[in-house]
Design an enzyme around this catalytic site. Structure first.
Site, PDB file in Angstrom:
ATOM      1  CE1 TYR A   1     -37.393   2.897  -3.466  1.00  0.00           C
ATOM      2  CE2 TYR A   1     -35.033   2.630  -3.150  1.00  0.00           C
ATOM      3  CZ  TYR A   1     -36.154   2.566  -3.965  1.00  0.00           C
ATOM      4  OH  TYR A   1     -36.027   2.199  -5.277  1.00  0.00           O
TER       5      TYR A   1
ATOM      6  CD  GLN B   1     -45.910   1.431 -14.763  1.00  0.00           C
ATOM      7  OE1 GLN B   1     -44.768   1.366 -15.182  1.00  0.00           O
ATOM      8  NE2 GLN B   1     -46.795   2.247 -15.290  1.00  0.00           N
ATOM      9  CG  ASN B   2     -47.961   4.964  -9.060  1.00  0.00           C
ATOM     10  OD1 ASN B   2     -47.102   4.946  -9.940  1.00  0.00           O
ATOM     11  ND2 ASN B   2     -49.030   5.735  -9.131  1.00  0.00           N
TER      12      ASN B   2
ATOM     13  CG  HIS C   1     -42.891  -1.557 -10.765  1.00  0.00           C
ATOM     14  ND1 HIS C   1     -42.893  -0.466 -11.611  1.00  0.00           N
ATOM     15  CD2 HIS C   1     -42.727  -2.646 -11.575  1.00  0.00           C
ATOM     16  CE1 HIS C   1     -42.735  -0.880 -12.865  1.00  0.00           C
ATOM     17  NE2 HIS C   1     -42.632  -2.191 -12.867  1.00  0.00           N
TER      18      HIS C   1
ATOM     19  CB  CYS D   1     -34.838 -10.230   5.573  1.00  0.00           C
ATOM     20  SG  CYS D   1     -33.139 -10.795   5.694  1.00  0.00           S
TER      21      CYS D   1
ATOM     22  CB  CYS E   1     -34.227 -14.966   5.545  1.00  0.00           C
ATOM     23  SG  CYS E   1     -35.000 -13.834   6.722  1.00  0.00           S
TER      24      CYS E   1
ATOM     25  CB  CYS F   1     -33.427  -9.605   9.042  1.00  0.00           C
ATOM     26  SG  CYS F   1     -34.511 -11.037   9.158  1.00  0.00           S
TER      27      CYS F   1
ATOM     28  CB  CYS G   1     -31.100 -14.068   9.118  1.00  0.00           C
ATOM     29  SG  CYS G   1     -31.315 -12.851   7.801  1.00  0.00           S
TER      30      CYS G   1
ATOM     31  N   GLY H   1     -50.744   8.539 -16.554  1.00  0.00           N
ATOM     32  CA  GLY H   1     -49.556   9.058 -15.871  1.00  0.00           C
ATOM     33  C   GLY H   1     -48.350   8.146 -15.873  1.00  0.00           C
TER      34      GLY H   1
HETATM   35  C1  BJW Z   1     -48.511  13.059 -15.358  1.00  0.00           C
HETATM   36  C2  BJW Z   1     -48.668  14.112 -14.494  1.00  0.00           C
HETATM   37  C3  BJW Z   1     -49.978  14.369 -14.098  1.00  0.00           C
HETATM   38  C4  BJW Z   1     -46.579  13.961 -14.859  1.00  0.00           C
HETATM   39  N1  BJW Z   1     -50.983  13.623 -14.561  1.00  0.00           N
HETATM   40  N2  BJW Z   1     -49.515  12.331 -15.796  1.00  0.00           N
HETATM   41  C5  BJW Z   1     -37.450  -4.667 -22.633  1.00  0.00           C
HETATM   42  C6  BJW Z   1     -36.842  -3.662 -23.345  1.00  0.00           C
HETATM   43  C7  BJW Z   1     -35.888  -2.834 -22.741  1.00  0.00           C
HETATM   44  C8  BJW Z   1     -35.537  -3.011 -21.411  1.00  0.00           C
HETATM   45  C9  BJW Z   1     -36.144  -4.017 -20.702  1.00  0.00           C
HETATM   46  C10 BJW Z   1     -37.079  -4.820 -21.325  1.00  0.00           C
HETATM   47  N3  BJW Z   1     -37.525  -5.711 -20.386  1.00  0.00           N
HETATM   48  C11 BJW Z   1     -36.898  -5.465 -19.213  1.00  0.00           C
HETATM   49  C12 BJW Z   1     -36.033  -4.455 -19.387  1.00  0.00           C
HETATM   50  C13 BJW Z   1     -35.134  -3.887 -18.346  1.00  0.00           C
HETATM   51  C14 BJW Z   1     -35.829  -2.963 -17.391  1.00  0.00           C
HETATM   52  C15 BJW Z   1     -36.398  -1.786 -18.174  1.00  0.00           C
HETATM   53  O1  BJW Z   1     -37.554  -1.692 -18.472  1.00  0.00           O
HETATM   54  N4  BJW Z   1     -35.541  -0.823 -18.480  1.00  0.00           N
HETATM   55  C16 BJW Z   1     -35.966   0.365 -19.200  1.00  0.00           C
HETATM   56  C17 BJW Z   1     -35.633   1.596 -18.382  1.00  0.00           C
HETATM   57  C18 BJW Z   1     -35.301   0.368 -20.545  1.00  0.00           C
HETATM   58  N5  BJW Z   1     -36.871  -3.645 -16.634  1.00  0.00           N
HETATM   59  C19 BJW Z   1     -36.588  -4.322 -15.551  1.00  0.00           C
HETATM   60  O2  BJW Z   1     -35.451  -4.423 -15.117  1.00  0.00           O
HETATM   61  C20 BJW Z   1     -37.730  -5.040 -14.839  1.00  0.00           C
HETATM   62  N6  BJW Z   1     -37.360  -6.367 -14.537  1.00  0.00           N
HETATM   63  C21 BJW Z   1     -37.169  -7.289 -15.462  1.00  0.00           C
HETATM   64  O3  BJW Z   1     -37.402  -7.122 -16.631  1.00  0.00           O
HETATM   65  O4  BJW Z   1     -36.736  -8.469 -14.945  1.00  0.00           O
HETATM   66  C22 BJW Z   1     -36.411  -9.554 -15.819  1.00  0.00           C
HETATM   67  C23 BJW Z   1     -36.191 -10.752 -14.937  1.00  0.00           C
HETATM   68  C24 BJW Z   1     -36.977 -11.868 -15.135  1.00  0.00           C
HETATM   69  C25 BJW Z   1     -36.779 -12.987 -14.310  1.00  0.00           C
HETATM   70  C26 BJW Z   1     -35.804 -12.962 -13.304  1.00  0.00           C
HETATM   71  C27 BJW Z   1     -35.050 -11.818 -13.098  1.00  0.00           C
HETATM   72  C28 BJW Z   1     -35.242 -10.709 -13.922  1.00  0.00           C
HETATM   73  C29 BJW Z   1     -38.031  -4.426 -13.504  1.00  0.00           C
HETATM   74  C30 BJW Z   1     -38.518  -3.035 -13.603  1.00  0.00           C
HETATM   75  C31 BJW Z   1     -38.758  -2.471 -12.199  1.00  0.00           C
HETATM   76  C32 BJW Z   1     -39.017  -0.994 -12.239  1.00  0.00           C
HETATM   77  N7  BJW Z   1     -38.996  -0.471 -10.920  1.00  0.00           N
HETATM   78  C33 BJW Z   1     -39.171   0.962 -10.732  1.00  0.00           C
HETATM   79  C34 BJW Z   1     -38.614   1.343  -9.351  1.00  0.00           C
HETATM   80  C35 BJW Z   1     -39.570   0.934  -8.241  1.00  0.00           C
HETATM   81  C36 BJW Z   1     -39.108   1.436  -6.924  1.00  0.00           C
HETATM   82  C37 BJW Z   1     -38.998   2.944  -6.885  1.00  0.00           C
HETATM   83  O5  BJW Z   1     -39.979   3.654  -7.122  1.00  0.00           O
HETATM   84  O6  BJW Z   1     -37.893   3.409  -6.589  1.00  0.00           O
HETATM   85  O7  BJW Z   1     -40.549   1.308 -10.846  1.00  0.00           O
HETATM   86  S1  BJW Z   1     -38.400   1.965 -11.991  1.00  0.00           S
HETATM   87  C38 BJW Z   1     -39.628   3.212 -12.030  1.00  0.00           C
HETATM   88  O8  BJW Z   1     -40.222   3.229 -13.340  1.00  0.00           O
HETATM   89  C39 BJW Z   1     -40.709   2.759 -11.040  1.00  0.00           C
HETATM   90  C40 BJW Z   1     -41.963   3.069 -11.810  1.00  0.00           C
HETATM   91  O9  BJW Z   1     -43.039   2.265 -11.346  1.00  0.00           O
HETATM   92  C41 BJW Z   1     -41.567   2.754 -13.243  1.00  0.00           C
HETATM   93  C42 BJW Z   1     -42.418   3.420 -14.270  1.00  0.00           C
HETATM   94  O10 BJW Z   1     -42.303   4.790 -14.162  1.00  0.00           O
HETATM   95  P1  BJW Z   1     -43.596   5.712 -14.405  1.00  0.00           P
HETATM   96  O11 BJW Z   1     -44.625   5.368 -13.408  1.00  0.00           O
HETATM   97  O12 BJW Z   1     -43.974   5.626 -15.824  1.00  0.00           O
HETATM   98  O13 BJW Z   1     -43.028   7.147 -14.003  1.00  0.00           O
HETATM   99  P2  BJW Z   1     -42.147   8.169 -14.829  1.00  0.00           P
HETATM  100  O14 BJW Z   1     -41.517   9.068 -13.849  1.00  0.00           O
HETATM  101  O15 BJW Z   1     -41.263   7.483 -15.806  1.00  0.00           O
HETATM  102  O16 BJW Z   1     -43.196   8.967 -15.736  1.00  0.00           O
HETATM  103  C43 BJW Z   1     -44.173   9.782 -15.163  1.00  0.00           C
HETATM  104  C44 BJW Z   1     -45.186  10.123 -16.240  1.00  0.00           C
HETATM  105  O17 BJW Z   1     -46.218  10.879 -15.640  1.00  0.00           O
HETATM  106  C45 BJW Z   1     -44.627  10.980 -17.390  1.00  0.00           C
HETATM  107  O18 BJW Z   1     -45.054  10.447 -18.630  1.00  0.00           O
HETATM  108  C46 BJW Z   1     -45.272  12.356 -17.153  1.00  0.00           C
HETATM  109  O19 BJW Z   1     -45.537  13.075 -18.366  1.00  0.00           O
HETATM  110  C47 BJW Z   1     -46.551  11.968 -16.484  1.00  0.00           C
HETATM  111  N8  BJW Z   1     -47.133  12.991 -15.629  1.00  0.00           N
HETATM  112  N9  BJW Z   1     -47.437  14.697 -14.249  1.00  0.00           N
HETATM  113  C48 BJW Z   1     -50.697  12.625 -15.427  1.00  0.00           C
HETATM  114  N10 BJW Z   1     -50.237  15.414 -13.250  1.00  0.00           N
HETATM  115 ZN    ZN Z   2     -33.499 -12.296   7.404  1.00  0.00          ZN
END
Ligand code: BJW
Ligand code: ZN
Length: 257
Positions: A69, A103-104, A121, A129, A132, A155, A158, A195
């Site tokens: 990160y 989502q970014n 996200h 932390c 805490c 932290c 803590c 995107g």
């Molecule tokens: C261009 C371009 C250009 C390129 N111009 N475009 C239902 C079904 C199945 C699974 C699940 C479900 N519900 C939940 C889940 C599980 C899971 C999930 O979705 N898994 C899937 C992988 C199957 N979801 C979760 O776990 C979520 N939490 C949850 O559901 O909690 C339940 C809960 C409830 C109550 C208590 C406790 C729990 C949380 C999801 C968190 C995602 N976090 C991330 C990481 C953030 C930190 C980090 O960045 O490291 O967020 S994952 C990652 O994916 C990041 C992004 O925001 C997110 C989306 O990705 P994004 O933005 O779409 O990027 P890419 O790389 O995938 O795609 C890029 C796109 O750009 C492509 O299409 C290219 O073609 C395009 N592109 N150049 C325009 N120039």
């Molecule tokens: Zn703490």
């Protein structure tokens, strides 16, 4: 430009009153920020992004995850908003009502002038932390250190490790942000999705909710995605080219309204 922006998209945006713009990592690609699924380039290549973006990975190897990160934060710190980010801010300034939902975890929308992006996200700039949840200072920026393990700070309250303020797989999205996104989406007349691969839930439901509530959906992405199915118009191209062309076609430019 005619090729990039079909008449139907110009009419939909020109007539819309409540517009939600929903962005993913492709939005920042042309600022030099790798998309999530491309984030493991170079020395990070042997890791799996989906496995690193978990609380389990942080528990197992905090220095590995924190280092990843920190490297990404240093890339974002050196990046500049691209013409796509500026076009998003221009659309927000011109439509009567709407919201920007991203989502970014970067801050390029804010730096392009978008007043209040909803971050589903979390953010690279909000460490807290792990125990805490107390907010922790953002460490001073260093040279990008690709592939380097960096022990997380402790932290001040803590002494537990500090974690990135992002939402990992298996974690709940911030309640307020998700509620704001759903509320805006269920009452918009146009949703512009830009995107995102549409693979990660619940965020990927946002365009589907819009369509279910009767909004038109325009998608901007160079590649096909599962969201093609809900989009009324698919604009195949990079956000940094397509969005300025769209603004130009509707309003004649991206200069402040
Ligand atoms: C261009 C371009 C250009 C390129 N111009 N475009 C239902 C079904 C199945 C699974 C699940 C479900 N519900 C939940 C889940 C599980 C899971 C999930 O979705 N898994 C899937 C992988 C199957 N979801 C979760 O776990 C979520 N939490 C949850 O559901 O909690 C339940 C809960 C409830 C109550 C208590 C406790 C729990 C949380 C999801 C968190 C995602 N976090 C991330 C990481 C953030 C930190 C980090 O960045 O490291 O967020 S994952 C990652 O994916 C990041 C992004 O925001 C997110 C989306 O990705 P994004 O933005 O779409 O990027 P890419 O790389 O995938 O795609 C890029 C796109 O750009 C492509 O299409 C290219 O073609 C395009 N592109 N150049 C325009 N120039
Ligand atoms: Zn703490």
């Amino acid at each position: 430009m005619g090729q990039l922006v079909p008449r139907e998209a110009v009419a939909l945006l020109g007539q819309a009153r409540r517009v939600v713009i929903f962005t993913g990592a492709g939005m920042s690609a042309e600022s030099g920020v790798p998309t999530f699924r491309d984030a493991l380039t170079g020395l990070w290549q042997r890791f799996d992004a989906q496995a690193l973006a978990t609380s389990q990975a942080f528990r197992d190897d905090p220095a590995l995850v924190w280092g990843w990160y920190e490297w990404r934060r240093s890339i974002v710190g050196r990046a500049r908003p691209n013409p796509g980010h500026l076009a998003v801010a221009a659309i927000e300034a011109r439509v009567p009502d709407g919201a920007l939902v991203t989502q970014n975890v970067d801050d390029l929308h804010e730096r392009a002038g978008s007043p209040a992006p909803v971050h589903l996200h979390g953010s690279l700039f909000a460490p807290r932390c792990v125990a805490c949840a107390h907010p922790a200072p953002v460490p001073a920026e260093e040279e990008p250190a690709e592939g380097r393990r960096v022990p997380p700070p402790r932290c001040a309250h803590c002494s537990a490790p500090v974690r990135p303020g992002v939402v990992w797989f298996g974690e709940a999205l911030p309640q307020e942000a998700l509620a704001a996104a759903v509320e805006a989406t269920s009452s918009c007349d146009l949703l512009l999705t830009v995107g995102t691969s549409g693979l990660v839930y619940p965020a990927a439901e946002i365009p589907q909710v819009a369509a279910r509530f009767g909004a038109a959906v325009i998608q901007v992405n160079p590649e096909e995605t599962p969201l093609d199915a809900v989009a009324d118009v698919n604009l195949r191209g990079p956000a940094a080219r397509v969005l300025p062309a769209l603004v130009e076609a509707v309003w004649g430019g991206t200069d402040p309204a």
